[in-house]
Motif scaffolding. Structure first.
Motif, PDB file in Angstrom:
ATOM      1  N   VAL A 170      26.340   5.695  72.503  1.00  0.00           N
ATOM      2  CA  VAL A 170      26.720   4.282  72.495  1.00  0.00           C
ATOM      3  C   VAL A 170      26.916   3.788  73.918  1.00  0.00           C
ATOM      4  O   VAL A 170      26.419   2.743  74.310  1.00  0.00           O
ATOM      5  CB  VAL A 170      28.003   4.094  71.663  1.00  0.00           C
ATOM      6  N   SER A 230      24.646   1.083  75.936  1.00  0.00           N
ATOM      7  CA  SER A 230      25.302  -0.108  76.480  1.00  0.00           C
ATOM      8  C   SER A 230      24.970  -0.268  77.950  1.00  0.00           C
ATOM      9  O   SER A 230      24.668  -1.371  78.413  1.00  0.00           O
ATOM     10  CB  SER A 230      26.818   0.020  76.344  1.00  0.00           C
ATOM     11  N   ARG A 262      50.192   2.171  67.502  1.00  0.00           N
ATOM     12  CA  ARG A 262      49.073   1.256  67.297  1.00  0.00           C
ATOM     13  C   ARG A 262      48.071   1.425  68.422  1.00  0.00           C
ATOM     14  O   ARG A 262      48.409   1.337  69.595  1.00  0.00           O
ATOM     15  CB  ARG A 262      49.582  -0.179  67.197  1.00  0.00           C
ATOM     16  N   LEU A 263      46.816   1.647  68.044  1.00  0.00           N
ATOM     17  CA  LEU A 263      45.784   2.043  69.010  1.00  0.00           C
ATOM     18  C   LEU A 263      45.330   0.873  69.878  1.00  0.00           C
ATOM     19  O   LEU A 263      45.020  -0.202  69.389  1.00  0.00           O
ATOM     20  CB  LEU A 263      44.573   2.580  68.244  1.00  0.00           C
ATOM     21  N   VAL A 264      45.275   1.105  71.184  1.00  0.00           N
ATOM     22  CA  VAL A 264      44.771   0.095  72.112  1.00  0.00           C
ATOM     23  C   VAL A 264      43.373   0.463  72.605  1.00  0.00           C
ATOM     24  O   VAL A 264      42.477  -0.373  72.640  1.00  0.00           O
ATOM     25  CB  VAL A 264      45.737  -0.051  73.317  1.00  0.00           C
ATOM     26  N   ARG A 289      43.414  -0.834  83.536  1.00  0.00           N
ATOM     27  CA  ARG A 289      42.694  -1.409  82.397  1.00  0.00           C
ATOM     28  C   ARG A 289      41.180  -1.206  82.512  1.00  0.00           C
ATOM     29  O   ARG A 289      40.482  -1.044  81.513  1.00  0.00           O
ATOM     30  CB  ARG A 289      42.994  -2.898  82.283  1.00  0.00           C
ATOM     31  N   LEU A 305      37.977  -0.184  75.476  1.00  0.00           N
ATOM     32  CA  LEU A 305      38.712  -1.036  74.533  1.00  0.00           C
ATOM     33  C   LEU A 305      38.096  -1.053  73.148  1.00  0.00           C
ATOM     34  O   LEU A 305      38.615  -1.703  72.247  1.00  0.00           O
ATOM     35  CB  LEU A 305      38.781  -2.459  75.085  1.00  0.00           C
ATOM     36  N   SER A 306      36.974  -0.395  72.995  1.00  0.00           N
ATOM     37  CA  SER A 306      36.353  -0.417  71.666  1.00  0.00           C
ATOM     38  C   SER A 306      36.068   0.992  71.164  1.00  0.00           C
ATOM     39  O   SER A 306      34.921   1.339  70.906  1.00  0.00           O
ATOM     40  CB  SER A 306      35.076  -1.245  71.696  1.00  0.00           C
ATOM     41  N   PRO A 307      37.115   1.820  71.026  1.00  0.00           N
ATOM     42  CA  PRO A 307      36.861   3.156  70.472  1.00  0.00           C
ATOM     43  C   PRO A 307      36.515   3.037  68.992  1.00  0.00           C
ATOM     44  O   PRO A 307      36.963   2.100  68.327  1.00  0.00           O
ATOM     45  CB  PRO A 307      38.194   3.863  70.666  1.00  0.00           C
ATOM     46  N   PHE A 308      35.715   3.960  68.510  1.00  0.00           N
ATOM     47  CA  PHE A 308      35.385   3.937  67.091  1.00  0.00           C
ATOM     48  C   PHE A 308      36.548   4.500  66.286  1.00  0.00           C
ATOM     49  O   PHE A 308      37.144   5.509  66.665  1.00  0.00           O
ATOM     50  CB  PHE A 308      34.134   4.766  66.822  1.00  0.00           C
ATOM     51  N   THR A 309      36.856   3.834  65.201  1.00  0.00           N
ATOM     52  CA  THR A 309      37.925   4.338  64.338  1.00  0.00           C
ATOM     53  C   THR A 309      37.442   4.399  62.900  1.00  0.00           C
ATOM     54  O   THR A 309      36.593   3.616  62.487  1.00  0.00           O
ATOM     55  CB  THR A 309      39.156   3.414  64.376  1.00  0.00           C
TER      56      THR A 309
END
Lengths: 806, 806
Positions: free
Chosen positions: B84, B88, B690-692, B740, B745-749
């Protein structure tokens, strides 16, 4: 009450038919999943999608409350399937059969037969598709000849068969006494102006008769039978449901009208529609096996294979067919399907061969055999042909789409029969005087591909013979005779006519394929260029460019090869096929020798056409009709994020959610009634917005109705809970309703910061319907497939509302 | 400190080499990403993976602190890439070039050249792979003949060329006076026992010389050059990094040793290794273009195309090559790659043809032309051949894997040179007395495929001639003469020898392909059956089964076709190829006629072999070596959930996480030092979980080091924050470190309730490295690709620790 989502608004759509308005009926998208379950399977076969709109939810709903899990696993018409769910269901089914197979011999047999059912189905599809193709070929051949005359030995013989059967001797191959042209039959002779006019008239009348019959049959019985069907099949294979599109009526009517349309002499081919016919066969035969009948994903595997079989019989090219299905048509194409498609394509091709419609034991439509190698310098004209093909493709797509759009938006679309009448009349009137447009287009292509031998009597082979220099079968380049020059002029006129008439023909309300007209345009251009090159080489063999490889008396240029290269280039320009195009052409010639010219032309043509407009004709028609097709080939190249696409938008009210253990039956019913979404996220609590799962509207409605009827103590104030254990509540409360079983505990989520390119990739590769968006673990919004498509349309500066039925 | 994850434990692995222990060196997996950045690109070409273990993190780390984003976008050796991210990055690059192209003409040219660089690269790969294949063919041919004798007209001529050059007349085609066998050269004549023994001796000595040279070169210079390379290429294409495996040394040594190994007469072929050679070419040529040099995903597209080119030159079958790459080798194969692969395959095939190594202008290795159609009843023997092929395939895979496992686990593996010596000696000693094993295996297959003509002088064609019944070229079935019977016995012995010796040959430390030996076994079996059928039909043409299609004096059975079908069946049984196998065979014969027998045999063979063992030889070797290859073809059929697979397990300590704005530099460094994970999830707070996002260990280390050196006021007590704005803290605190930019910021869950079949699908289709597991919005655990592979191994009752380098 939250504002309605854009994807749940009721849409009034035009009735689905070759970009044309045949009237309109309301259908509802995504939201308002009315329960008309009994139709779901049954109507796939027939017409019932046309009365689907008339049924109202509540009246039908009662029928299913007896069933354990009604409505699960089926879809509304014009909806997108959930590939993940379908594939999961198939795996569950498979697991069950496998685990049971150890229990008894019967179960073992069942398991084995289940494993082989796919192959059996492929066999049937191949047999049926091959037989239908044979039938279509034979009938179309006969009816095409009927426009010119009739066989006295039996009216059911076509011209060629008639003369084969003839016992008398006759000079010209195709002028046997048994075959009578209409003037011979009516006024007794075929000479003179009057006879010519009579034949002309009969030709036009038959053409009009055939095409009118075709359009009336299509209009009256199966509106889905029109066009080539490939754009719709692509959409269906990508996971969309169009009920009746692959049903038995479509099959029957399309088969009949295809023969009529081809025979009428319109500028169209039977190859594209044959893919539709084969897919109809595949879909209908799916009903023989539960495995495929009940699973939309598995059914689409079969349809991919059927498409391969369709191309296989259209061109006699099984490998090319499989690659066409892989490259052009299919969406989800696992390797297992590749192997089965190949089997189906092979069976179909051999069935067709044993029917032997061309009477020459040949598998392929245009059998050619070239003997001469080509020279590297010839790549220059081949590349020129590629450029021509690309230009023609781009020009054709633009004009055809503009015309189709005009048809959709103006009054023109209201008179399809008149349109067909006018186009057929013009085609027939223009076609008859020119020998090369009068003959059927496939015959024309055959003749253009043909390399002139010594005995060829056609005008194209009227060279000045110099038999002294002839050695054996090898003919040297010769000076063109007067016949060739006449043929050149006629071909040039035919080219102009084909170029323009095809634009108006493709998209009419008759079955119409594009392969043959495109190839004809290219073949004419190629042959013209080939003959020009040949004459150039003959008269100027001392030029530098010819020195070394083309001495006097040598056979250096094969005009037939130029025709073939031109045909490939034009077909490539229109459809943007690549590998499959070259492989189909390779299977026609059977020699690896000629792959390089074909490849050079196909590559140039695609580059050229892509430089002018990115879309092939099928994609352009998909977009024109607003089908929800997520293109797998194009890269998504914009830098937007999931939060830019998700609903609700920034200033919209928050997402409608259901809490896991604090809402009453009444609350949920209010949500259901006030919104039209097809599903709702379930969260821990409104405050935390932590996602638990996703529940479908249809499942909710059914379960609540069911519980109210059957479960004691369920009233409007009962709490609905989705958790494992009931929430701790005082005993005075009414009994609670547990709905965990209908909750999807594994909804797909992405974060709001995920780039859209990754989201698009996920939608494509996993075949999702919707995806939830979170931020720091909190639920924020939802993205549906339609949102993605709209977003892509918007970024391409198109009207986002064009997506889905406008 | 949390317990170390199983996937981060330091592994001591055996050195990578044809299932053999050449020593061992420690490499670290997933965890402990030492910073040896400079090697990452450079060492892809060479050997540096062997000293990779010697370098220590800190000493090297300093070099990169000057760079803006050091270490980003590259991978450690023996690691899995993140598809991925790679894709990208390529899209970003592409976007940048496109947007810049509007600014200046130069940028426009750059953009166009970037678009065409892929095609240019394909052209180069085709040219290089074709040339190398030609070189290998010519050298192997010459050296094979060197074992028998030498050409007096010039030692560099092989037997065939030597006799072509000859001006003197001689009776037998291959017995020209210029060609001297060793006995003729040494003792002056070739007759008698002594001469025979001398020739025998020379044959064995040359064979030993060649094979020992091969094994010594492999051992000394490029251990990766051994074997066929296809299992490793499959693994690399699936996203694994093995540095040096496709480097220039491997290319050079593999090319040389391949010639030696083939010439030594061992039971191996050059087809598989040619794929490796072509992939090396592809990888090395990637360095010419930034686009491919710097992106692992793009590079793998090129390698897929190179694999197609490899098969294309091996068999002269470009379409078959592309399908082989698609079906067997590739993992990520977009349609764009299909078209380019086809181009590369075609260029390679035509380059090879212009080199003309076989001296007959033929593209294909085994050119055959059959004239007789086959009868439907013949499908019975063809299916029998399919069954034989399946049995042979399953038997071969089992025995070969058992032997290779023995080699890995016992002392045997420590003496590779001795092993090669012994096997070569046995092969040579057994091979010489039998004419059919003495000749090279490709020659044998050619002869077996050949249909006997009138003038054929080979023993296989010694039929009792009855010239009265001969009409033209068509030979009727005839009674076998004594030559045929002798040949049958010799072939039967050859079959037995090949069957057993191949098991021990494949996996030795020399380049060795399986295609040719498998095909030889099948071709011998097929020819034996074919001749038997032919004699049966000749002597018993009155039997019911022959009535109607095989009358006396007719040519009904083509033994060569049986050989071909047998070869396809055996190859299919060993490799489990399907479509590509049939297409390759089809390209050899060039006639669609014979596709049906080939398909029948290939299908039967695959079913038969699959019934005994699911894996093909390449997959079996992948599993034997524990490569992290996630099979895309097999359905995951178990009912486990994500929570059963994720780490930490139920009783393990909780997942190591980093909070978004409350941990100090020291805290983070402690975590980095105490754990070996390759990355850490970032959460809002330890309480909320909560995942960031997800942060990579390597990025963390580099960024902290960098900040400590360059950013003022960063000390051990500085707070690290990943949020947009710094957390509100009293001004007395030391300055804070914002990280940052390195946060994904877009890990797969997925949720913990997601079925593993869906998780496996996601890993496969998206090419993930890891995926986070949540429950009701709270972070719960992590699943890595290795966890998935271990889980699959466990469910298949295999040792889960066998995955990854054991």
């Amino acid at each position: 009450m939250p504002a309605p989502h854009p994807w749940s608004v009721l849409l009034t759509v035009k009735r689905w038919s070759c970009d044309q308005n045949f009237g309109s009926f309301p259908i509802q998208h995504h939201g308002h999943e009315q329960i008309r379950q009994s139709q779901v399977i049954g109507s796939w076969l027939g017409f019932s999608s046309y009365n689907g709109g008339e049924m109202n939810g509540t009246s039908k709903m009662m029928d299913f409350l007896e069933e354990p899990l009604p409505g699960v696993g089926t879809y509304e018409d014009f909806n997108t399937i959930d590939w993940v769910r379908e594939k999961s269901r198939d795996r569950d089914r498979h697991r069950e059969i496998t685990s049971r197979s150890k229990e008894s011999t019967w179960a073992l047999i069942h398991s084995v037969s289940d494993a082989f059912s796919g192959w059996l189905l492929m066999l049937f599809i191949g047999l049926l598709a091959g037989s239908l193709a044979g039938l279509i070929d034979i009938s179309a051949h006969w009816m095409t000849d009927l426009k010119e005359g009739v066989c006295l030995a039996g009216f059911w013989f076509n011209h060629e068969h008639c003369c084969w059967k003839s016992n008398t001797t006759f000079t010209d191959r195709d002028k046997c006494p048994e075959w009578k042209s209409w003037s011979q039959l009516i006024i007794g002779h075929g000479e003179g102006a009057f006879a010519y006019i009579l034949n002309y008239l009969m030709y036009v009348i038959w053409a009009l008769l055939f095409s009118l019959l075709a359009v009336l049959l299509v209009k009256g019985f199966a509106p889905y039978a029109c066009g080539s069907g490939i754009p719709e099949i692509k959409t269906i294979l990508s996971g969309f449901i169009i009920r009746g599109y692959l049903g038995k009526w479509t099959l029957i009517i399309k088969t009949i009208t295809l023969v009529l349309a081809v025979s009428s002499g319109l500028s169209l081919g039977k190859e594209g529609p044959l893919v539709h016919v084969a897919c109809c066969c595949g879909n209908i035969l799916c009903h023989l096996f539960t495995k495929y009948r009940k699973n939309e994903a598995k059914r689409r595997e079969v349809l991919s294979a059927a498409a391969a079989a369709g191309v296989s019989v259209a061109f006699g090219a099984p490998i090319g067919g499989v690659l066409f299905s892989l490259e052009e048509v299919s969406y989800y194409f696992p390797l297992k399907t590749l192997w089965r498609s190949f089997f189906a394509a092979l069976v179909a091709a051999f069935t067709l061969r044993s029917i032997n419609p061309f009477g020459n034991s040949r598998l392929v439509l245009f059998y050619v055999e070239f003997h001469m190698p080509w020279h590297l310098l010839e790549l220059v004209p081949f590349i020129l042909l590629g450029i021509f093909g690309g230009l023609w493709g781009a020009f054709f797509i633009r004009s055809n789409i503009a015309w189709c759009r005009r048809r959709k938006t103006t009054k023109l679309g209201k008179y399809p029969v008149l349109e067909v009448f006018v186009v057929t009349a013009i085609t027939a009137i223009l076609a008859f005087p020119n020998e090369y447009t009068r003959m059927s287009t496939s015959e024309l292509i055959s003749e253009l591909f043909n390399d002139c031998g010594i005995l060829d009597s056609s005008k194209l082979c009227e060279y000045v013979n110099d038999f002294n220099s002839t050695k054996g079968d090898d003919l040297p380049d010769r000076a063109a005779g007067p016949g060739v020059y006449t043929a050149m002029w006629q071909l040039a006129l035919a080219l102009i006519m084909k170029v323009f008439i095809t634009i108006f023909t493709f998209g009419m309300k008759v079955p119409s394929g594009l392969f043959i007209p495109s190839m004809a345009v290219g073949a004419i251009a190629g042959r013209l260029l080939g003959v020009a090159m040949e004459q150039l080489a003959f008269y100027h063999h001392d030029w530098v460019i010819f020195s070394g490889w083309c001495s006097q008396g040598a056979d250096c240029i094969t005009p037939g090869l130029y025709a073939m290269v031109g045909a490939a280039a034009c077909l490539g320009g229109v459809t943007r096929m690549t590998v499959s195009l070259v492989v189909i052409m390779f299977e026609l010639t059977g020699g690896l020798e000629y792959i390089v010219p074909l490849m050079a032309a196909a590559m140039t043509s695609k580059w050229m056409a892509d430089a002018i407009g990115r879309e092939g004709i099928y994609d352009a028609h998909i977009r024109l009709n607003g089908y929800p097709f997520l293109e797998a080939k194009e890269e998504f190249s914009h830098k937007t994020l999931a939060m830019d696409v998700m609903r609700p938008r920034r200033n919209d009210p928050p997402l409608t959610v259901i809490t896991q253990d604090s809402m009453t039956v009444e609350d949920v019913e209010t949500i259901i009634n006030e919104t039209t979404y097809s599903g709702y996220p379930v969260v821990v609590s409104r405050e935390s917005q932590r996602l638990v799962g996703f529940v479908l509207r249809r499942d909710l409605i059914i379960s609540i109705e069911n519980a109210r009827k059957k479960q004691d103590g369920i009233v409007s104030t009962s709490i609905i809970y989705f958790t494992d254990h009931s929430p701790p509540l005082p005993p005075s409360f009414p009994s609670m309703l547990k709905l965990r079983s209908i909750l999807d505990l594994s909804p797909f989520t992405v974060t709001d910061q995920t780039p859209m390119e990754i989201v698009v990739d996920i939608f494509r590769k996993l075949g999702l319907r919707q995806c939830l968006v979170t931020h720091n673990g909190k639920l924020l919004g939802i993205i549906t497939k339609k949102d993605v498509l709209k977003h892509i349309a918007q970024l391409a500066n198109q009207d986002p509302d064009s997506i889905l039925f406008n």
